[in-house]
Design an enzyme around this catalytic site. Structure first.
Site, PDB file in Angstrom:
ATOM      1  CG  ASN A   1      -2.225   0.734   0.987  1.00  0.00           C
ATOM      2  OD1 ASN A   1      -2.402   1.828   1.527  1.00  0.00           O
ATOM      3  ND2 ASN A   1      -3.133   0.187   0.196  1.00  0.00           N
TER       4      ASN A   1
ATOM      5  CG  HIS B   1      -2.454   3.371  -2.808  1.00  0.00           C
ATOM      6  ND1 HIS B   1      -3.598   2.836  -3.336  1.00  0.00           N
ATOM      7  CD2 HIS B   1      -1.842   4.031  -3.826  1.00  0.00           C
ATOM      8  CE1 HIS B   1      -3.678   3.134  -4.620  1.00  0.00           C
ATOM      9  NE2 HIS B   1      -2.628   3.861  -4.950  1.00  0.00           N
ATOM     10  CB  CYS B   2      -5.949   3.505   2.357  1.00  0.00           C
ATOM     11  SG  CYS B   2      -5.754   1.743   2.082  1.00  0.00           S
ATOM     12  CB  ALA B   3      -3.976   7.950   3.930  1.00  0.00           C
TER      13      ALA B   3
END
Length: 399
Positions: free
Chosen positions: A330, A381-383
């Site tokens: 990520n 990556h999610c953030a």
């Protein structure tokens, strides 16, 4: 950890519990506009805030490695979600925002009553704007940007709290509100999903998990073929590579960006369990993805090369919990660099830097500690969500 509500990797807060808080969003899993479904055509570019298509637009989603104008991030807002980890996750987000800002502009969305704190913690290198958000997962709640002949547009994937599992009162409106603020045309998708549920190579291929798309909690009654056709049109791809994923075991239903990523066209990085990991649904998902992708070809007919990216040893990770997302996959590619997580297993951390650095030559690899973010079931990556630059157009030939 205090009385904490379920996070991104904890399942299934009931709808009744959400209703008891008065926080359940009033939209369906197929649309966000006052109970109406999405527009009929995903190729209709709309000025933000309007429902009327203005023109047909053939668009494509650039690879993450292409130049960015800026990165968008969100400030975690709710103590109900993070409990006594809220100060720690804000420290992680501030550190991550500063790391990204070392490479490209960062715009961080924060609730008006929390924006000053965000500015103080992030410093002058990060621009903080007042915008209502619930949590930090900008990849999923914000728009996913595409570029067409008429310029930049943002795809609104109708975020519904990962299938109604999480608070999304404000987050359901983030894509629309952000696009309105920047005057960027909005494309309302005919499917429901999240930005972390797609991965593109920039040359016509998209990867996705069936578990997070072909799922009644997001796209009831829609077949994989219909969803695939929508994804092809939305993101300008010619081929979709499907892996099974895992439904019902984490709040995302196994997003692709924690399982497999494109390092470049023809090269896939695969999350690999640590040695001696007991078999479970996640080891099975990784093995199934390896089998499918290892025998697949992309839109250009290339056989994919699979590169393993092993996870850290849980016994050496500080602050872990049952929701901890311990994957180096990520990571986030920025202008001239790559931002990679650091978990505390020194050997695995160093190995990840080496593997990711080799896959992205010429980019500076920066590691950031994100263990509180990871304890919520997400990662770098999610953030983050990139706004790509539009490639310069060639000057017209002289008459």
């Amino acid at each position: 950890m205090g009385n904490r509500l379920p996070s991104r990797r904890t399942l299934l807060r009931s709808g009744a519990a959400l209703a008891a808080w008065g926080l359940i969003e009033g939209c369906s899993s197929t649309g966000t506009e006052e109970g109406a479904g999405p527009t009929a055509s995903s190729s209709a570019a709309q000025p933000a805030g309007t429902g009327a298509p203005t023109s047909a637009l053939r668009q494509t989603m650039p690879a993450e490695s292409m130049p960015h104008t800026r990165t968008f991030m969100s400030w975690p807002a709710l103590e109900e979600v993070w409990g006594d980890q809220l100060p720690g996750v804000r420290e992680d987000i501030a550190g991550l925002a500063q790391a990204v800002a070392g490479f490209e502009p960062v715009v961080l969305m924060a609730r008006p009553d929390q924006a000053d704190q965000a500015r103080q913690m992030c410093g002058s290198s990060v621009e903080v704007i007042d915008l209502m958000v619930d949590d930090l997962w900008a990849r999923d709640t914000g728009p996913t940007f595409v570029i067409g002949d008429q310029g930049l547009a943002g795809v609104d994937l109708n975020f519904n709290g990962w299938g109604g599992k999480q608070v999304h009162t404000a987050d359901a409106q983030v894509a629309r509100t952000l696009l309105e603020r920047y005057g960027i045309p909005r494309i309302q998708a005919p499917v429901t999903g999240e930005g972390g549920a797609i991965e593109v190579d920039g040359e016509g291929t998209l990867m996705a998990t069936e578990s997070s798309w072909v799922n009644e909690n997001r796209n009831p009654g829609k077949s994989r073929d219909l969803i695939e056709a929508d994804l092809k049109e939305l993101f300008g791809v010619r081929k979709v590579l499907w892996v099974e994923g895992v439904a019902g075991q984490d709040i995302t239903d196994c997003h692709i960006d924690a399982l497999a990523r494109f390092a470049e066209p023809g090269v896939v990085v695969l999350h690999t369990p640590a040695p001696d990991t007991p078999p479970d649904v996640w080891t099975t998902a990784s093995a199934q993805a390896r089998q499918v992708l290892g025998s697949a070809t992309d839109a250009e007919g290339r056989t994919l090369r699979i590169v393993d990216l092993p996870e850290p040893d849980f016994d050496l990770v500080e602050g872990r919990g049952k929701d901890f997302l311990a994957t180096y996959l990520n990571y986030y590619v920025v202008n001239g660099g790559v931002i990679v997580p650091r978990f505390g297993d020194r050997a695995a951390d160093d190995r990840a830097v080496g593997v990711i650095g080799d896959l992205h030559p010429g980019r500076k690899v920066t590691q950031v500690s994100i263990n509180t973010i990871a304890s919520g079931g997400g990662g770098i990556h999610c953030a983050t969500q990139q706004q790509p630059q539009r490639p310069p157009t060639s000057p017209s030939a002289a008459p």
